[in-house]
Write a protein that holds these residues in place. Structure first.
Motif, PDB file in Angstrom:
ATOM      1  N   ARG A  14     -81.884 -32.765   8.947  1.00 27.32           N
ATOM      2  CA  ARG A  14     -82.712 -33.714   8.117  1.00 27.32           C
ATOM      3  C   ARG A  14     -82.198 -35.087   7.520  1.00 27.32           C
ATOM      4  O   ARG A  14     -80.955 -35.022   7.020  1.00 27.32           O
TER       5      ARG A  14
ATOM      6  N   GLU B 159     -79.040 -23.268   3.897  1.00 25.02           N
ATOM      7  CA  GLU B 159     -80.282 -23.051   3.510  1.00 25.02           C
ATOM      8  C   GLU B 159     -80.549 -21.850   2.505  1.00 25.02           C
ATOM      9  O   GLU B 159     -81.342 -22.082   1.844  1.00 25.02           O
TER      10      GLU B 159
ATOM     11  N   TYR C  84     -83.704 -21.831   0.308  1.00 24.18           N
ATOM     12  CA  TYR C  84     -84.744 -22.033   1.641  1.00 24.18           C
ATOM     13  C   TYR C  84     -85.606 -23.185   1.109  1.00 24.18           C
ATOM     14  O   TYR C  84     -87.147 -23.120   1.083  1.00 24.18           O
TER      15      TYR C  84
ATOM     16  N   GLU D  66     -88.148 -26.671   0.734  1.00 21.68           N
ATOM     17  CA  GLU D  66     -88.901 -27.352   1.537  1.00 21.68           C
ATOM     18  C   GLU D  66     -88.250 -28.835   1.620  1.00 21.68           C
ATOM     19  O   GLU D  66     -87.488 -29.330   0.685  1.00 21.68           O
ATOM     20  N   PHE D  67     -88.470 -29.443   2.574  1.00 26.52           N
ATOM     21  CA  PHE D  67     -87.825 -30.852   2.717  1.00 26.52           C
ATOM     22  C   PHE D  67     -88.296 -31.887   1.473  1.00 26.52           C
ATOM     23  O   PHE D  67     -87.432 -32.588   1.060  1.00 26.52           O
ATOM     24  N   SER D  68     -89.509 -31.804   1.012  1.00 25.66           N
ATOM     25  CA  SER D  68     -89.779 -32.549  -0.133  1.00 25.66           C
ATOM     26  C   SER D  68     -88.903 -32.157  -1.337  1.00 25.66           C
ATOM     27  O   SER D  68     -89.249 -32.750  -2.205  1.00 25.66           O
ATOM     28  N   ASP D  69     -88.522 -30.972  -1.275  1.00 29.39           N
ATOM     29  CA  ASP D  69     -87.887 -30.538  -2.777  1.00 29.39           C
ATOM     30  C   ASP D  69     -86.512 -30.891  -2.772  1.00 29.39           C
ATOM     31  O   ASP D  69     -85.808 -30.765  -3.721  1.00 29.39           O
TER      32      ASP D  69
ATOM     33  N   ASN E 267     -81.942 -28.352  -4.527  1.00 24.33           N
ATOM     34  CA  ASN E 267     -83.336 -28.042  -4.355  1.00 24.33           C
ATOM     35  C   ASN E 267     -83.965 -28.175  -5.789  1.00 24.33           C
ATOM     36  O   ASN E 267     -83.701 -27.273  -6.974  1.00 24.33           O
TER      37      ASN E 267
ATOM     38  N   LYS F  44     -86.953 -27.699  -6.940  1.00 20.61           N
ATOM     39  CA  LYS F  44     -87.668 -26.796  -7.341  1.00 20.61           C
ATOM     40  C   LYS F  44     -87.090 -25.662  -8.143  1.00 20.61           C
ATOM     41  O   LYS F  44     -87.511 -25.203  -9.105  1.00 20.61           O
TER      42      LYS F  44
END
Lengths: 148, 85
Positions: free
Chosen positions: A3, A82, A87, A89-92, A126, A128
């Motif tokens: 990523r 991960e 796990y 999300e890319f956007s998190d 992360n 979130k």
């Protein structure tokens, strides 16, 4: 998984007042006692972040999105990373590399012309879930020049 | 520290879930195989040490952090994204 850290760019936008508390389970690499950090930025600081340790208030860092200094920086997360990060999300994801000032005393009066940034051990967060992990990126250096 | 002598194709088990096996020996190089749960982090010692040292070197006392950030920002900003203000 590969990523690019560039996805964190929106968080670095000027005017983005920002504060989050992040739990690094097991602490940072080799620093097991440093588990909880407040990560702060605002328009004045951006694109830099203050990374303040709650467990030991005398400990804190300055970090930045690694792509600010190395545009082609590419983060690799192992399956284990991960899992530890829930796990995401890319956007998190928020990726912050720690800057080492020229002098470890970091005096404001001394221009930090030879500061470096640690691309070997970036902090991956992360957003979130409020959890983070210092992941080792063995293809990068711990002393990438910050320029200036 | 526990010190054990093992031969090629022998191994040891740590805590029931982690096993380390000696796969080959060539001069001063030893090839190890490690089986461990996915949640167990396995890293070369020297990389851990490097990151640990850098974490310690990068720590800035609380009272100086904001000021150091300001001086760093004035250095890096020309190379960084423009201020959108």
């Amino acid at each position: 998984m590969e990523r690019t850290a560039a996805a964190t760019a929106p968080l670095n936008g000027a005017g983005a007042d920002y504060e989050i508390t992040v739990h690094f389970a097991g602490g940072l690499v080799g620093c097991a006692d440093w588990e909880h950090f407040d990560i702060v930025t605002d328009a004045e600081l951006s694109p830099l972040y203050l990374i303040n340790c709650q467990d030991d208030p005398s400990i804190g860092f300055i970090g930045a999105d690694p792509t600010v200094f190395k545009p082609d920086f590419c983060l690799q997360l192992s399956p284990e990373d991960e899992e530890q990060l829930g796990y995401p999300e890319f956007s998190d994801l928020l990726v912050l590399a720690i800057i080492t000032p020229a002098s470890s005393l970091g005096s404001a009066a001394e221009p930090t012309t030879s500061a470096t940034i640690n691309l070997l051990g970036p902090l991956v967060i992360n957003l979130k879930r409020g959890i983070g992990r210092q992941v080792i990126q063995s293809e990068y250096t711990a002393h990438h020049s910050v320029g200036g | 520290m526990l010190v054990l002598t093992r031969r090629v194709d022998e191994g040891l088990n740590i805590g029931g879930e982690i096993s380390v096996r000696i796969l080959a020996i060539d001069g001063d190089r030893v090839k190890l195989g490690v089986v461990a749960p996915r949640t167990v982090s396995i890293l070369r010692d020297e990389l851990c040490q490097q990151v640990r040292n850098e974490n310690t070197a990068a720590a800035i006392p609380a009272g100086q952090r904001a000021a150091v950030a300001r001086s760093l920002k004035s250095l890096v900003l020309p190379a960084a994204e423009p201020d959108a203000s």
